[in-house]
Structures are given as C-alpha cells and as structure tokens.
Scaffold this motif. Structure first.
Motif: not given
Length: 353
Positions: A117-135
């Motif tokens: 219940n932010e702007e949308d029902h769901l805001r799913v977030q994953v956050l990793h250290s460094g430059f790791s967009l693939g993971d």
C-alpha cells in the motif's frame, strides 16, 4: 521484527563486499505490482487498504522462498521509526508519509523488502552490495514468481503490469545503481556524466531516490522507461553504462593522485581530522567529509579504517538513526552534538556524551 535490534547490525548492502564496491555502493531492483481484484491504493478506502494489507502480509510471510520475511505495520510506527526505515533504504518516503493501513515485510539481511500500500499495492525491492544487477534480478524475479502463485496481478496484454503511475506500466521495473563519485564532483566532471545519461533516458537521483538531493557525492542512476522493453533489456541498458562511469571515476581519481597527491591527501586528512574531533556537526557536513574519507580509504591514503565502517557511519549519522541510538527524541542542535560524539567514539574511542 524488533527495530531496535537493527541498530546493532548493518544490512548486507552496507558491508562493501560486492563487485566494484569502491565506487558502486549498491545495486537495487524494484518491481511495482497491483492486485487485480482491488482498487489501486490512490483510489482505495482505508477499509480496502486494510484488507489488502492483511491479505498480502499473510501471503508474504507464508512464502516458500529463501530468506524468511518479517512484517512491520508502518501505520503503527512513530515518525522516528518510519524515518529510520527510510534511512535504512527499507521503505520509501512515500510509504513513510502515507496514510491508512500499510506495512512492509523485510528479510533479516535487509537485502529484501516488500512494501504494501505504497503508491501501488506492492513494491518489491531487492538490494545487494556492489555492482551485482544479475544476482539482484535473479532473486527478485524468483520472489515475484512466488508471490504471483498466490495472488492475481493487474495485467494487460497491451500495457503489461498496470500501475498507479503510467510511467511505471509495462514491466513495472526500476533498476538503480548507487554510485560514489567524489573525484568527478571535485573536478566538476560530473556534469558531463549527467548530460550523457540524460541522452540515453537514464535518471540521476539522490541517496534516497526520487525527489531526494545528492548528498556526500552519492548518486543513484536508474532507468526511466518501463514500457516497450523487456526487464532484461532494461537491466542490460543500465548494466552497459555503469562500467563507463566506474572507469571515468577511477581515471579521475588516479589523475588526482598522480598530479596532486599532496593536496588530495591533505583534503582527506583534514576531513578525517574534523570527523575525529568535532564537538558539533551537521548531517550535510558529515556526509561531505565521510565522502572524502571513503575515497581516502579506497585510495590507500587512510589505512586504519575499513570501507564497511565508513558505509555504516554514513547511515548511523542520519537523524533517525542517531535518535534510535540515543533512545530519545533530539532537536536539530542536539542531533549535531550527538552526531559528533558518535563519530569521535567510532573513530577515536573518545566518547564524552
């Protein structure tokens, strides 16, 4: 989840162990999703929001998915606790400042959070250290698939995932990389980076994302377009650009060291000295000085500090963190004194209250 327990730890993304972590602080991917059978939050009553919040939090906690999630009722938190979660990068300012029933589910490692219940029902977030967009993408894609097995998303064959803001329709994906670029700022080369990114439809935001100002030479680079491209295309677009910025920053750092090492070392040493001895210091000045110290650590000009320690201090010196550490509400001037005491304790072991 006990928020006070988080004070004693630091999230995975702050530990500085990821690829290219001297310049890339973190990689983040966020997905915007809505449930098909309910009005979107901007049109929903509090009764509907309460139903959505209960439904989603229960489903999220029951997911058969790697990290265990813990829920927090954001509506029940006081202002300092909400701001603490914003500073921790676990919720957005929009969720913190919102009204009505809303919650967040967080993993203990703090690299995964799901806002409800932010702007949308769901805001799913994953956050990793460094430059790791693939993971990061692999983890959030798996989580998104798991959620979709339990709920029906609002989806259109023509427009993709439907969202409250039209600019998020399509994939609903926001791919962002947080960069520390002190050398480019110091030499005023940063404007060239901004102009180049604008031409390829990438946005530059501050430490806390959309609407925030850059502090301490930290910038988030993210996609603007979510419609008409696949998730993989959007990720690859960001992934191709970031190495060029990393190389540019490193090149300028090396030039500063080779051409003006004494002055650069002096600037970094002065920043370190102020942080170790100040009796009162603002959040803005702290971020600026810690930025210099962080660069000094990475260039080998400061030997006694670990980068993870500097990263942690960047967060722990923010207003809500200081108040949580002290266990009391503090006015601005009081926070400045408390911040200086915290820094002296971390950097010299000298804590005088």
């Amino acid at each position: 989840m006990n928020l006070n327990a988080l004070i004693e730890t630091s999230g995975e993304w702050l530990r500085g162990g990821g690829p290219e972590s001297d310049i890339v602080v973190s990689s983040r991917i966020r997905l915007a999703r809505n449930l098909a059978q309910f009005p979107f939050p901007i049109r929903a009553s509090d009764a509907v929001k309460a139903e959505v919040s209960e439904l989603l939090c229960n489903r999220l906690l029951d997911l058969d998915f790697g990290p265990q999630l813990y829920s927090l009722d954001v509506g029940d938190l006081n202002e300092v606790d909400r701001q603490f979660l914003v500073e921790r990068q676990l919720i957005s300012r929009e969720l913190s400042d919102g009204v009505g029933p809303r919650c967040v589910c967080i993993s203990r490692e703090e690299n995964l959070s799901v806002m409800v219940n932010e702007e949308d029902h769901l805001r799913v977030q994953v956050l990793h250290s460094g430059f790791s967009l693939g993971d990061t993408w692999s983890q959030i894609s798996e989580l998104d698939d798991n959620i979709e097995q339990h709920v029906t998303y609002a989806f259109s064959d023509r427009f993709g995932y439907l969202t409250s803001c039209p600019t998020n329709c399509g994939t609903g994906i926001r791919v962002s990389v947080m960069l520390h670029l002190p050398a480019l700022v110091l030499t005023k080369e940063i404007q060239k980076v901004f102009q180049a990114l604008q031409k390829i439809s990438l946005a530059v935001r501050g430490l806390y994302g959309e609407g925030s100002q850059a502090m301490g030479d930290f910038y988030q680079v993210s996609n603007q377009v979510t419609l008409g491209k696949s998730e993989q295309q959007i990720i690859e677009n960001v992934q191709e650009v970031i190495p060029n910025i990393i190389a540019y920053e490193r090149r300028v750092r090396n030039k500063l060291v080779s051409e003006n090492r004494r002055n650069l070392h002096d600037q970094i040493a002065r920043a370190y000295g102020i942080l170790r001895n100040a009796q009162t210091i603002s959040s803005e000045e702290t971020m600026h000085l810690l930025s210099s110290v962080r660069m000094g650590v990475n260039l080998g000009l400061i030997d006694e500090l670990e980068m993870a320690t500097v990263n942690e201090m960047l967060i722990q010196t923010q207003p809500a963190h200081l108040q949580k550490l002290r266990g009391e509400d503090l006015q601005s001037a009081e926070r400045n004194v408390a911040r200086a005491s915290y820094l002296r304790e971390r950097l010299t072991g000298d804590f005088t209250g």
